[in-house]
Design an enzyme around this catalytic site. Structure first.
Site, PDB file in Angstrom:
ATOM      1  N   CYS A   2       0.837  -1.197   0.000  1.00 43.49           N
ATOM      2  CA  CYS A   2       0.000   0.000   0.000  1.00 43.49           C
ATOM      3  C   CYS A   2       0.875   1.251   0.000  1.00 43.49           C
ATOM      4  CB  CYS A   2      -0.878   0.010   1.233  1.00 43.49           C
ATOM      5  SG  CYS A   2      -1.781  -1.523   1.440  1.00 43.49           S
ATOM      6  N   ARG A  27       2.675   1.120  -5.843  1.00 38.72           N
ATOM      7  CA  ARG A  27       2.850   0.178  -4.734  1.00 38.72           C
ATOM      8  C   ARG A  27       1.622  -0.698  -4.505  1.00 38.72           C
ATOM      9  NH1 ARG A  27       6.851   1.321  -1.119  1.00 38.72           N
ATOM     10  NH2 ARG A  27       5.665   0.320   0.522  1.00 38.72           N
ATOM     11  N   TRP A  77      -3.712  -2.084  -1.466  1.00 38.72           N
ATOM     12  CA  TRP A  77      -3.555  -3.365  -2.185  1.00 38.72           C
ATOM     13  C   TRP A  77      -4.145  -4.402  -1.245  1.00 38.72           C
ATOM     14  CZ3 TRP A  77      -0.775  -7.996  -1.534  1.00 38.72           C
ATOM     15  CH2 TRP A  77      -0.568  -8.750  -2.697  1.00 38.72           C
ATOM     16  N   ASN A 103      -0.464  -0.183   6.537  1.00 37.56           N
ATOM     17  CA  ASN A 103       0.089  -1.071   5.519  1.00 37.56           C
ATOM     18  C   ASN A 103       0.598  -2.307   6.254  1.00 37.56           C
ATOM     19  OD1 ASN A 103       1.430  -2.260   3.385  1.00 37.56           O
ATOM     20  ND2 ASN A 103       3.154  -0.840   3.409  1.00 37.56           N
ATOM     21  N   GLY A 104       0.315  -3.482   5.742  1.00 31.66           N
ATOM     22  CA  GLY A 104       0.774  -4.697   6.414  1.00 31.66           C
ATOM     23  C   GLY A 104      -0.397  -5.487   6.964  1.00 31.66           C
ATOM     24  N   GLU A 489      13.401 -15.259 -16.631  1.00 31.88           N
ATOM     25  CA  GLU A 489      13.089 -13.834 -16.471  1.00 31.88           C
ATOM     26  C   GLU A 489      12.277 -13.335 -17.674  1.00 31.88           C
ATOM     27  OE1 GLU A 489      12.923 -11.748 -14.264  1.00 31.88           O
ATOM     28  OE2 GLU A 489      13.131  -9.770 -15.124  1.00 31.88           O
ATOM     29  N   LYS A 493       8.561 -11.727 -17.299  1.00 32.62           N
ATOM     30  CA  LYS A 493       8.198 -10.398 -17.794  1.00 32.62           C
ATOM     31  C   LYS A 493       6.955 -10.484 -18.671  1.00 32.62           C
ATOM     32  CE  LYS A 493       9.907  -8.439 -15.596  1.00 32.62           C
ATOM     33  NZ  LYS A 493      10.927  -8.584 -14.591  1.00 32.62           N
ATOM     34  N   GLU A 496       3.795 -11.301 -16.583  1.00 33.01           N
ATOM     35  CA  GLU A 496       3.424 -10.224 -15.658  1.00 33.01           C
ATOM     36  C   GLU A 496       2.662  -9.100 -16.340  1.00 33.01           C
ATOM     37  OE1 GLU A 496       6.378  -9.176 -12.115  1.00 33.01           O
ATOM     38  OE2 GLU A 496       7.347  -9.142 -14.060  1.00 33.01           O
ATOM     39  N   HIS A 512      12.464 -33.763 -22.091  1.00 36.47           N
ATOM     40  CA  HIS A 512      11.990 -34.602 -20.988  1.00 36.47           C
ATOM     41  C   HIS A 512      10.531 -34.328 -20.629  1.00 36.47           C
ATOM     42  CE1 HIS A 512      15.954 -36.252 -20.390  1.00 36.47           C
ATOM     43  NE2 HIS A 512      16.458 -35.025 -20.380  1.00 36.47           N
ATOM     44  N   LYS A 611       4.445  -3.369  -6.333  1.00 36.64           N
ATOM     45  CA  LYS A 611       5.886  -3.205  -6.530  1.00 36.64           C
ATOM     46  C   LYS A 611       6.689  -3.792  -5.383  1.00 36.64           C
ATOM     47  CE  LYS A 611       9.546  -1.734  -8.582  1.00 36.64           C
ATOM     48  NZ  LYS A 611       9.986  -2.617  -9.656  1.00 36.64           N
TER      49      LYS A 611
HETATM   50  C1  F6R Z   1       9.062  -8.918 -11.212  1.00 37.10           C
HETATM   51  C2  F6R Z   1       9.245  -8.272  -9.929  1.00 37.10           C
HETATM   52  C3  F6R Z   1       9.152  -9.109  -8.698  1.00 37.10           C
HETATM   53  C4  F6R Z   1      10.261  -8.695  -7.726  1.00 37.10           C
HETATM   54  C5  F6R Z   1      10.103  -9.431  -6.392  1.00 37.10           C
HETATM   55  C6  F6R Z   1      11.217  -9.072  -5.422  1.00 37.10           C
HETATM   56  O1  F6R Z   1       9.116  -8.019 -12.268  1.00 37.10           O
HETATM   57  O2  F6R Z   1       9.460  -7.106  -9.855  1.00 37.10           O
HETATM   58  O3  F6R Z   1       9.223 -10.463  -8.988  1.00 37.10           O
HETATM   59  O4  F6R Z   1      11.486  -8.969  -8.309  1.00 37.10           O
HETATM   60  O5  F6R Z   1       8.870  -9.119  -5.812  1.00 37.10           O
HETATM   61  O6  F6R Z   1      11.263  -7.703  -5.169  1.00 37.10           O
HETATM   62  P1  F6R Z   1      12.522  -7.018  -4.526  1.00 37.10           P
HETATM   63  O7  F6R Z   1      13.634  -7.101  -5.507  1.00 37.10           O
HETATM   64  O8  F6R Z   1      12.106  -5.607  -4.239  1.00 37.10           O
HETATM   65  O9  F6R Z   1      12.851  -7.785  -3.275  1.00 37.10           O
END
Ligand code: F6R
Length: 616
Positions: A2, A27, A77, A103-104, A489, A493, A496, A512, A611
């Site tokens: 949040c 966020r 969130w 938040n939390g 990765e 991407k 996501e 396999h 985020k």
């Molecule tokens: C993917 C992404 C997430 C973060 C993960 C860890 O694009 O951004 O998978 O990599 O939530 O976040 P951090 O690096 O902030 O610990």
């Protein structure tokens, strides 16, 4: 998660808060709300809350603007309760004189709620947060002898804190008091120090238009903000000294700077970010790196890396690099598992945690677990002053600047660069990395920002591929060796931000099982850049083509032969294999971006994601 913004000072609080929330919207953003007060005796607080994005709140406020010089705002969130108006923050007491944002998670909220309801409190939402309002209200009533003294509100918050369990940040205002009271128990809070005004937020970008002088609260801190000052104590009231930090990036750096999306801006920033991560850390002899670490490379026998999501994939690249250059055994594990598996580590184990935000709760808790078990710890981090930075033995900052796009891009490549430095540091320190290879890699690193720029400059050819395959529902990504994580990765991407189903495998694993999926409808993106295993990769591509699969190959400049094995080729500059993940991921980031754009997705704010993941 949040977003939190609080303001007390001479400006219209609502304006500062809406502006701050917009900067934090990444966020978490399923609903938003605001409350404004003017400390008028007997007044009620004015709150407006709306489900949906910030624009919904803005429209609601256009009809009936809020005026006052103290206020709190929140973008939510959802964790407990659906994202609707009632569950949005702020939550008010029944007499509308007390407001709370949070938040939390309050872990014991159900038992507290039962008790409060039995005591006559009525709840208006399904959230755990609302428990805090009623609890603080009870403590506020119990301190009635303090009248309108500021201490009454502080005492009420402190009292409530003794009863709640969980990981959270809490911010409180009351109609009778011209202060904001904030408390931190794990979730981040940062205070902005102004002239005749003070602010608070869950992250720095919200503060930057007003000040660069900030104070990061630590776990167990309780802060009281008035227009003239900020006081920090522990939850028990004992004074705590917190020094201000000057933020060295400005508000513009946290904005889009002419790009359509933060994600695109951040992809384009990668050459500069790599310079920031790398340059200044090379020794003059062309063979060594200079990292300001306490760590003695000879004092460890083993490395464990733990992280989440994209940072975890960076850790997997790190695994190959450290094993290859420093000849240390490395294990990599997702932080959400590591923290619970009673990991076997000791004082000769280096635990490396990797995190952009430094606030990911799984990673933070994994770090704490490693420390409890006696491991030496090092963090590869972006955000200074973040929770992880304060609890770890050594930090290797990636200097990527604020990353706003929910899908991580520049932080990933910068993490990879940091792992290159760490592997070189360990390899040289342990005497396992010969001069010739060290020199070659260091020279390669110097050239890397330019090569990443060239990969970005080929965006148009990636866009053509995205256009051709944008309607496909499934994708397979393949990579070998140090580029297995690149495939993962790339798939992450794509899923996501475009919501296309994408899976990744080590290329040799395809036969396999996943090969059963191959048909005309599924594009296979294969990392086939120059490597020790190039010939084996090509054989695997033939297996795909033999089953009428469509191959999109990522190949090194000059590899004309690959055209015989692929339907589409995306070329990247040829670099040393151990550096190649940094260049190879660029077209995959762009493929995800260009595909999502064509499908009309909200690139910077993909559904269901946040985020910074500060809940388990
Ligand atoms: C993917 C992404 C997430 C973060 C993960 C860890 O694009 O951004 O998978 O990599 O939530 O976040 P951090 O690096 O902030 O610990």
């Amino acid at each position: 998660m949040c977003g939190i913004v609080g303001y007390v000072g001479g400006r219209e609080a609502a304006e500062v808060i809406l502006d701050g929330l917009a900067r934090l919207e990444y966020r978490g953003y399923d609903s938003a709300g605001i409350v404004v007060a003017d400390a008028a005796p007997g007044a009620r607080l004015d709150a407006v809350k709306r489900a949906g994005k910030l624009d919904a709140l803005r429209s609601a406020l256009q009809g009936s603007p809020l005026s006052g010089h103290l206020g709190l705002g929140h973008t939510r969130w959802a964790t407990h309760g659906r994202p609707n108006d009632a569950n949005a923050h702020p939550h008010l007491s029944e007499d509308a004189r007390l407001a709370v944002i949070h938040n939390g998670i309050i872990e014991n909220y159900l038992e507290l709620k039962d008790r409060l309801q039995a005591g006559g409190h009525h709840f208006a939402s399904e959230t755990d947060t609302e428990v805090l309002v009623h609890l603080i209200e009870d403590h506020y009533q119990a301190a009635a002898e303090l009248g309108r003294a500021r201490e009454r509100l502080v005492r009420a918050v402190r009292g409530a804190l003794t009863e709640v369990r969980g990981a959270f940040a809490l911010v409180v205002a009351h109609a009778d008091h011209d202060v904001i009271v904030a408390a931190r128990a794990t979730s981040p809070l940062v205070i902005g120090l102004g002239e005749g005004e003070n602010l608070l937020a869950s992250d720095v970008p919200a503060l930057l238009p007003y000040t660069r002088e900030v104070v990061f609260l630590e776990d167990g801190d309780l802060a009281v903000l008035s227009r003239d000052g900020v006081e920090v104590t522990g939850f028990d009231g004992a004074p705590r000294r917190r020094d201000a930090t000057t933020i060295d990036w400005d508000a513009e750096a946290a904005e889009k700077g002419g790009f359509d999306h933060y994600m695109l801006k951040e992809i384009y920033e990668q050459p500069v970010v790599l310079q920031n991560t790398l340059f200044g850390r090379f020794a003059g002899n062309g063979l060594d790196v200079r990292l300001e670490l306490e760590l003695d490379p000879r004092a460890i026998d083993r490395v464990v890396v733990t992280a989440a999501g994209t940072a975890f994939y960076a850790g997997q690249v790190g695994e190959v690099l450290i094993e290859r250059l420093a000849r240390l055994p490395v294990e990599v594990e997702v932080a959400s598992e590591f923290r619970y598996r009673r990991p076997v580590v000791d004082e000769r184990t280096l635990c490396v945690v990797v995190s952009q935000s430094g606030e990911t709760i799984d990673t933070l808790e994994a770090l704490r677990e490693a420390r409890r078990r006696g491991a030496r710890t090092l963090a590869i981090l972006n955000v200074k002053g973040s929770s992880i930075s304060r609890e770890v033995d050594d930090v290797l900052y990636i200097h990527a600047g604020p990353e706003i796009g929910v899908a991580s891009t520049k932080a990933y490549t910068a993490m990879l660069a940091a792992f290159e430095l760490l592997a070189l540091y360990l390899g040289r320190g342990r005497g396992t990395l010969p001069d010739a290879l060290a020199a070659e890699l260091l020279q390669g690193l110097r050239e890397l920002p330019q090569q990443v720029q060239e990969a970005i400059d080929r965006r148009a050819s990636v866009a053509e591929v995205a256009e051709r395959f944008k309607e496909r529902r499934d994708y397979l990504f393949l990579g070998r060796g140090v580029n297995v994580p690149t495939a993962f990765e790339g798939a992450l991407k794509l899923k996501e931000i475009s919501y296309i189903h994408a899976e990744a495998y080590a290329t040799g694993e395809m036969k396999h099982g996943p090969i059963a999926l191959i048909d005309r409808s599924m594009p296979v993106v294969a990392v086939a850049t120059a490597s020790e295993l190039y010939d084996k990769t090509v054989s695997n591509l033939q297996e795909v083509r033999a089953r009428e699969g469509t191959v999109i190959a990522l190949a090194s400049d000059g590899d004309d032969g690959i055209r015989r094995h692929a339907d589409e080729v995306l070329y990247v500059p040829a670099v040393h294999e151990l550096l190649s993940p940094i260049v190879n991921v660029v077209p995959l980031q762009l493929l995800a971006y260009e595909t999502a754009l064509r499908l009309g997705r909200d690139v910077d704010r993909p559904r269901n994601l946040a985020k910074s993941v500060t809940v388990e």
